[in-house]
Design an enzyme around this catalytic site. Structure first.
Site, short mmCIF file in Angstrom:
data_model
loop_
_atom_site.label_atom_id
_atom_site.label_comp_id
_atom_site.label_asym_id
_atom_site.label_seq_id
_atom_site.Cartn_x
_atom_site.Cartn_y
_atom_site.Cartn_z
N THR A 384 0.83 -1.20 0.00
CA THR A 384 0.00 0.00 0.00
C THR A 384 0.86 1.25 0.00
O THR A 384 1.97 1.26 0.51
CB THR A 384 -0.87 -0.03 1.27
OG1 THR A 384 -1.68 -1.18 1.22
CG2 THR A 384 -1.71 1.20 1.43
N GLY A 467 -0.87 -3.27 5.78
CA GLY A 467 -1.75 -4.38 6.12
C GLY A 467 -2.37 -4.24 7.50
O GLY A 467 -2.81 -3.17 7.91
#
Length: 577
Positions: A384, A467
């Site tokens: 991400t 995460g």
């Protein structure tokens, strides 16, 4: 030869005093010893991203009259190209915006839904064929509608100033002409290629150089992505969801027995949602709830507010124990209740209540818990990137975007230049679970942006992607600033901790965690602290974990300047003017 150590010591002391360095300062002239550098300061605007070139693109947008929303879109387009190991237009997006004119916080959920023509029963048949009980990340079953492009246009339509053509132009140029790959991204890229190069589609042709990932400093081009972005710039979001790109996706999925169709793409729509929040010691902390895990940040803060953290001290075993046990409790609620609110009535009022936090916190003792479960009855009916921007008018954006697992599925439709996310992996297959797979449903999401107001004014946008670590990271950053008095760069540089072993939103509904899990700490946590945690019953390991990636911008309302910070452990950059 005999050395006069007293004389040498006096000389050394004189030199230190002459240079104006106080010995008490340690390794730095100012600030805490573990700080990697000073904050960046700017009066007219600030951008912080995980890729320095993307930061510069965002900064150029601000200098040319664009606002924070424009800068965030342009920077995200660039990170999708330059950091495909974490994000891209095949993934999803969430954003929080402080809008100065309206004095309001806005939240955008730009996450995609599962294919309409894949039923739960058909999913289970497909899983049985491949001898799996859950959705694997490298299978077409894990592909959901990519929401990022629609998210850009929703943000732009509501708040943007600069044309989308101009905002996407820098990423298009870099895609066609090439960019130098940064160090940490090159390492992650090289790790990903061997796992994904045999996937159906054009992954190898798109994302490798002679079958390998690019090296640090090597120039990389992605002309297919440049063409895709050019189509989007010229024709708008419909080019992706209804036009040429959608048609390519639909045809490729049919040829490869995937379930995503042009109908799924055409039906996609991002959603402006009410942000959720809690007050922590006078600061209003905002998150995106629903199918994202932002609720966990607020739940953890509500429990920790009952502890005198400032007196307990940063990084002490007492403080870390409180953090770890709080995480254990909250993550049991996370595993049982966080899901698409269109399909499940989330007991948000209970989860975010101060009374519930007090009751849950009373379960914490001076020893590590071995047995946890959710404190709310389940309602059975029902890698991400993060970037942040701020402009001269006071607008601030916290934007997070992801493929989920690194480079996603590795499924690349030839000619498009991007990989699909595998976010569908995070559905549960338990038919009684709120997060169970269903057609047209948004899966549980780990990616969360953060925003803080003080006395009704937006002051801090931040994120710490990674995460399941992200709520831990958010809470650590905020307590480092609010409780321990760190500046926003020190707050990100401070030694970190993580904990594994909690229940997951993909587990069986009534699974009960019967384990202490494992605590991981960075190597600069003193071993005396590690020993004390072990004495409290924790299993502790130094290193060997992922501790997130951070960016942040804070507005000093008195001085009327922005402070910027970025992750010192990898490639990021904060810059202002």
């Amino acid at each position: 030869m005999r050395v006069n150590y007293t004389y040498l010591g006096l000389v050394s002391l004189f030199c230190l005093l002459f240079l104006g360095i106080a010995t008490a300062q340690g390794d730095r002239e100012v600030g805490l010893n573990f700080a990697s550098r000073s904050e960046v300061i700017g009066e007219n605007g600030m951008v912080a991203t995980s890729v320095p070139l993307a930061t510069q693109i965002g900064l150029d947008v601000l200098k040319n009259g664009g606002n924070a929303i424009d800068a965030a879109i342009a920077a995200n387009a660039a990170t999708g190209l330059m950091e495909p190991t974490g994000n891209g237009i095949g993934g999803d997006l969430f954003a929080l915006i402080w809008h100065e004119d309206s004095q309001e916080v806005y939240a955008l959920n730009a996450s995609g839904r599962s294919p309409i023509n894949l039923s739960y029963n058909q999913l289970m048949k497909e899983l049985k064929k491949i001898n799996q009980n859950s959705i694997p990340p490298d299978h077409l079953l894990s592909v959901s509608v990519p929401g990022t492009v629609d998210g850009w246009f929703e943000l732009h339509q509501r708040f943007g100033k600069t044309s989308m053509k101009k905002l996407l132009s820098p990423a298009i140029d870099y895609a066609k002409n090439g960019f130098p790959v940064t160090e940490a991204i090159a390492a992650a890229w090289s790790r990903s290629v061997p796992f994904l190069k045999n996937q159906p589609g054009a992954f190898t042709e798109t994302f490798s150089i002679d079958g390998r990932g690019p090296e640090k400093g090597e120039i990389f081009k992605n002309p297919d992505l440049g063409n895709t972005l050019q189509l989007i710039a010229n024709q708008g979001r419909d080019a992706f969801y209804k036009g040429e790109i959608a048609e390519k996706i639909d045809q490729w999925m049919k040829e490869n027995k995937g379930y995503l169709t042009s109908t799924d793409l055409a039906n996609h729509q991002s959603e402006w949602v009410d942000p959720i929040s809690t007050n922590y010691r006078g600061y209003q902390v905002y998150q995106v709830g629903g199918n994202a895990q932002g609720t966990a940040v607020l739940q953890m803060l509500n429990i920790l507010e009952n502890y005198p953290l400032m007196e307990m001290g940063f990084g002490t075993s007492a403080t870390l124990h409180a953090f770890i046990e709080t995480k254990k409790l909250v993550y049991e609620d996370r595993a049982k209740h966080y899901a698409d609110p269109d399909f499940h009535q989330i007991p948000m009022e209970v989860l975010l209540s101060k009374q519930y936090a007090k009751e849950r916190g009373e379960l914490i003792t001076n020893q590590a818990m071995n047995d946890q479960s959710s404190g709310v009855d389940v309602l059975e009916d029902g890698d991400t990137i993060f970037l942040t921007t701020a402009d001269k008018d006071g607008n601030m954006v916290a934007l997070i975007q992801s493929n989920f697992r690194g480079m996603g599925t590795g499924f690349v439709v030839p000619g498009t230049g991007f990989s699909f996310q595998n976010r569908g992996e995070l559905f549960s297959t338990d038919p009684n679970h709120p997060n169970v797979y269903a057609p047209g449903k948004r899966p549980f999401h780990t990616i969360i942006p953060g925003l803080v107001t003080k006395d009704g004014k937006g002051i801090f946008t931040y994120g710490n992607m990674g995460g399941a670590y992200q709520p831990i990271g958010h809470v650590s950053i905020l307590t480092n600033i609010i409780d321990f008095g760190m500046n926003i760069q020190e707050a990100g540089d401070a030694p970190r901790w993580n904990h594994s072993g909690s229940s997951q939103p993909t587990d069986k509904l009534h699974k009960k965690t019967n384990s202490k899990g494992k605590v991981y700490v960075e190597s600069n946590i003193p071993y005396q602290t590690v020993r004390e945690l072990k004495n409290k019953g924790h299993r502790v390991e130094v290193g060997n974990s992922f501790f997130g990636r951070y960016q942040g911008i804070m507005k000093d309302l008195n001085k009327n300047v922005y402070f910027g910070a970025s992750e010192s452990r990898v490639d990021g950059q904060a810059a202002g003017f």
